[in-house]
Design a protein around this motif. Structure first.
Motif, PDB file in Angstrom:
ATOM      1  N   GLY A  26     -21.154  -8.583  35.938  1.00 49.08           N
ATOM      2  CA  GLY A  26     -21.412  -9.986  36.225  1.00 49.08           C
ATOM      3  C   GLY A  26     -22.199 -10.236  37.499  1.00 49.08           C
ATOM      4  O   GLY A  26     -22.221 -11.351  38.010  1.00 49.08           O
ATOM      5  N   ILE A  27     -22.853  -9.203  38.043  1.00 47.21           N
ATOM      6  CA  ILE A  27     -23.643  -9.349  39.265  1.00 47.21           C
ATOM      7  C   ILE A  27     -25.119  -9.221  38.871  1.00 47.21           C
ATOM      8  O   ILE A  27     -25.583  -8.128  38.547  1.00 47.21           O
ATOM      9  N   PRO A  28     -25.842 -10.336  38.875  1.00 44.41           N
ATOM     10  CA  PRO A  28     -27.233 -10.301  38.414  1.00 44.41           C
ATOM     11  C   PRO A  28     -28.171  -9.593  39.391  1.00 44.41           C
ATOM     12  O   PRO A  28     -27.886  -9.533  40.600  1.00 44.41           O
ATOM     13  N   PRO A  29     -29.282  -9.039  38.868  1.00 50.46           N
ATOM     14  CA  PRO A  29     -30.294  -8.462  39.761  1.00 50.46           C
ATOM     15  C   PRO A  29     -30.714  -9.502  40.800  1.00 50.46           C
ATOM     16  O   PRO A  29     -30.769 -10.699  40.505  1.00 50.46           O
ATOM     17  N   GLY A  30     -30.988  -9.035  42.013  1.00 52.29           N
ATOM     18  CA  GLY A  30     -31.387  -9.932  43.092  1.00 52.29           C
ATOM     19  C   GLY A  30     -30.229 -10.311  44.008  1.00 52.29           C
ATOM     20  O   GLY A  30     -30.428 -10.955  45.028  1.00 52.29           O
ATOM     21  N   THR A  31     -29.003  -9.923  43.655  1.00 50.25           N
ATOM     22  CA  THR A  31     -27.839 -10.248  44.482  1.00 50.25           C
ATOM     23  C   THR A  31     -27.758  -9.275  45.657  1.00 50.25           C
ATOM     24  O   THR A  31     -27.584  -8.077  45.472  1.00 50.25           O
ATOM     25  N   GLU A  32     -27.915  -9.801  46.855  1.00 52.76           N
ATOM     26  CA  GLU A  32     -27.835  -8.974  48.062  1.00 52.76           C
ATOM     27  C   GLU A  32     -26.397  -8.508  48.271  1.00 52.76           C
ATOM     28  O   GLU A  32     -25.445  -9.182  47.861  1.00 52.76           O
ATOM     29  N   PHE A  33     -26.232  -7.366  48.920  1.00 56.21           N
ATOM     30  CA  PHE A  33     -24.911  -6.804  49.161  1.00 56.21           C
ATOM     31  C   PHE A  33     -24.014  -7.796  49.896  1.00 56.21           C
ATOM     32  O   PHE A  33     -22.840  -7.953  49.573  1.00 56.21           O
ATOM     33  N   GLU A  34     -24.588  -8.480  50.880  1.00 58.42           N
ATOM     34  CA  GLU A  34     -23.824  -9.446  51.674  1.00 58.42           C
ATOM     35  C   GLU A  34     -23.305 -10.603  50.819  1.00 58.42           C
ATOM     36  O   GLU A  34     -22.338 -11.264  51.187  1.00 58.42           O
ATOM     37  N   ASP A  35     -23.958 -10.864  49.687  1.00 58.22           N
ATOM     38  CA  ASP A  35     -23.575 -11.975  48.816  1.00 58.22           C
ATOM     39  C   ASP A  35     -22.590 -11.571  47.727  1.00 58.22           C
ATOM     40  O   ASP A  35     -22.180 -12.404  46.917  1.00 58.22           O
ATOM     41  N   LEU A  36     -22.202 -10.283  47.690  1.00 53.63           N
ATOM     42  CA  LEU A  36     -21.200  -9.862  46.713  1.00 53.63           C
ATOM     43  C   LEU A  36     -19.869 -10.529  47.051  1.00 53.63           C
ATOM     44  O   LEU A  36     -19.581 -10.788  48.225  1.00 53.63           O
ATOM     45  N   PRO A  37     -19.047 -10.789  46.047  1.00 52.49           N
ATOM     46  CA  PRO A  37     -17.751 -11.420  46.336  1.00 52.49           C
ATOM     47  C   PRO A  37     -16.857 -10.496  47.168  1.00 52.49           C
ATOM     48  O   PRO A  37     -17.008  -9.271  47.144  1.00 52.49           O
ATOM     49  N   GLY A  49     -10.753   6.869  39.326  1.00 59.80           N
ATOM     50  CA  GLY A  49      -9.387   6.879  39.831  1.00 59.80           C
ATOM     51  C   GLY A  49      -9.266   7.217  41.304  1.00 59.80           C
ATOM     52  O   GLY A  49      -8.225   7.671  41.763  1.00 59.80           O
ATOM     53  N   LYS A  50     -10.339   6.988  42.066  1.00 60.24           N
ATOM     54  CA  LYS A  50     -10.309   7.313  43.496  1.00 60.24           C
ATOM     55  C   LYS A  50      -9.797   6.153  44.345  1.00 60.24           C
ATOM     56  O   LYS A  50      -9.796   6.225  45.556  1.00 60.24           O
ATOM     57  N   GLY A  51      -9.403   5.084  43.712  1.00 60.91           N
ATOM     58  CA  GLY A  51      -8.848   3.960  44.457  1.00 60.91           C
ATOM     59  C   GLY A  51      -9.731   2.729  44.421  1.00 60.91           C
ATOM     60  O   GLY A  51     -10.743   2.687  43.744  1.00 60.91           O
ATOM     61  N   ARG A  52      -9.300   1.733  45.163  1.00 61.13           N
ATOM     62  CA  ARG A  52      -9.991   0.450  45.208  1.00 61.13           C
ATOM     63  C   ARG A  52     -10.873   0.412  46.453  1.00 61.13           C
ATOM     64  O   ARG A  52     -10.460  -0.056  47.503  1.00 61.13           O
ATOM     65  N   ILE A  53     -12.082   0.953  46.325  1.00 65.37           N
ATOM     66  CA  ILE A  53     -13.018   1.011  47.450  1.00 65.37           C
ATOM     67  C   ILE A  53     -13.828  -0.284  47.454  1.00 65.37           C
ATOM     68  O   ILE A  53     -14.636  -0.521  46.554  1.00 65.37           O
ATOM     69  N   GLY A  54     -13.601  -1.109  48.455  1.00 64.19           N
ATOM     70  CA  GLY A  54     -14.291  -2.390  48.552  1.00 64.19           C
ATOM     71  C   GLY A  54     -15.560  -2.292  49.377  1.00 64.19           C
ATOM     72  O   GLY A  54     -16.053  -1.201  49.694  1.00 64.19           O
ATOM     73  N   LYS A  55     -16.095  -3.461  49.742  1.00 64.88           N
ATOM     74  CA  LYS A  55     -17.347  -3.517  50.487  1.00 64.88           C
ATOM     75  C   LYS A  55     -17.279  -2.741  51.808  1.00 64.88           C
ATOM     76  O   LYS A  55     -18.276  -2.197  52.258  1.00 64.88           O
ATOM     77  N   GLY A  56     -16.103  -2.656  52.395  1.00 67.83           N
ATOM     78  CA  GLY A  56     -15.950  -1.934  53.658  1.00 67.83           C
ATOM     79  C   GLY A  56     -16.149  -0.435  53.518  1.00 67.83           C
ATOM     80  O   GLY A  56     -16.342   0.264  54.510  1.00 67.83           O
ATOM     81  N   GLY A  57     -16.135   0.062  52.298  1.00 61.97           N
ATOM     82  CA  GLY A  57     -16.332   1.480  52.050  1.00 61.97           C
ATOM     83  C   GLY A  57     -17.782   1.848  51.789  1.00 61.97           C
ATOM     84  O   GLY A  57     -18.080   2.936  51.307  1.00 61.97           O
TER      85      GLY A  57
END
Length: 128
Positions: A26-37, A49-57
């Protein structure tokens, strides 16, 4: 040409690029990393199965090698192409807009089928 900011997962090496986005998530092309939810998770780590790696990873990743999608030629920023007047250290983004793959341009069979392979025909390559 504006530099594209890509981000690489520090756990699995997945690279998020705003050029492709993640339409399957559900993330369209053109979406900057900073704009990810804020709920964004690495799609590879979650599947493996390595875990829930979020934007901080993720950390910003700047490619220095690009590969031709037609013949596999690798442009290496460190090497440049001195025989073509491109000095060592020249970033791919700084190549002229009419830059063509040096291998494809010399092969009449490739040119006949694909035409000239310009910068758009290259993708970042994640190898040392």
């Amino acid at each position: 040409m504006t530099s594209v900011r890509r981000y690489k997962c520090v756990i699995c090496g997945y690279i998020y690029s705003p050029l492709r986005g993640e339409p399957h998530n559900g993330i369209p092309p053109g979406t900057e990393f900073e704009d990810l939810p804020d709920t964004y998770l690495c799609p590879v780590c979650g599947m493996e199965g390595k875990g829930r790696i979020g934007k901080g990873g993720f950390e910003e990743w700047i490619p220095t090698k690009y590969i031709c999608n037609v013949c596999g030629y690798v442009y290496d920023q460190k090497r440049g192409e001195p025989h073509r007047g491109i000095k060592p250290g020249t970033p791919f983004e700084n190549l002229p807009d009419d830059y063509t793959c040096p291998i494809c341009a010399l092969d009449p069979k490739i040119s006949k089928v694909y035409g000239k392979v310009y910068k758009q025909g290259f993708d970042p390559l994640d190898i040392p």
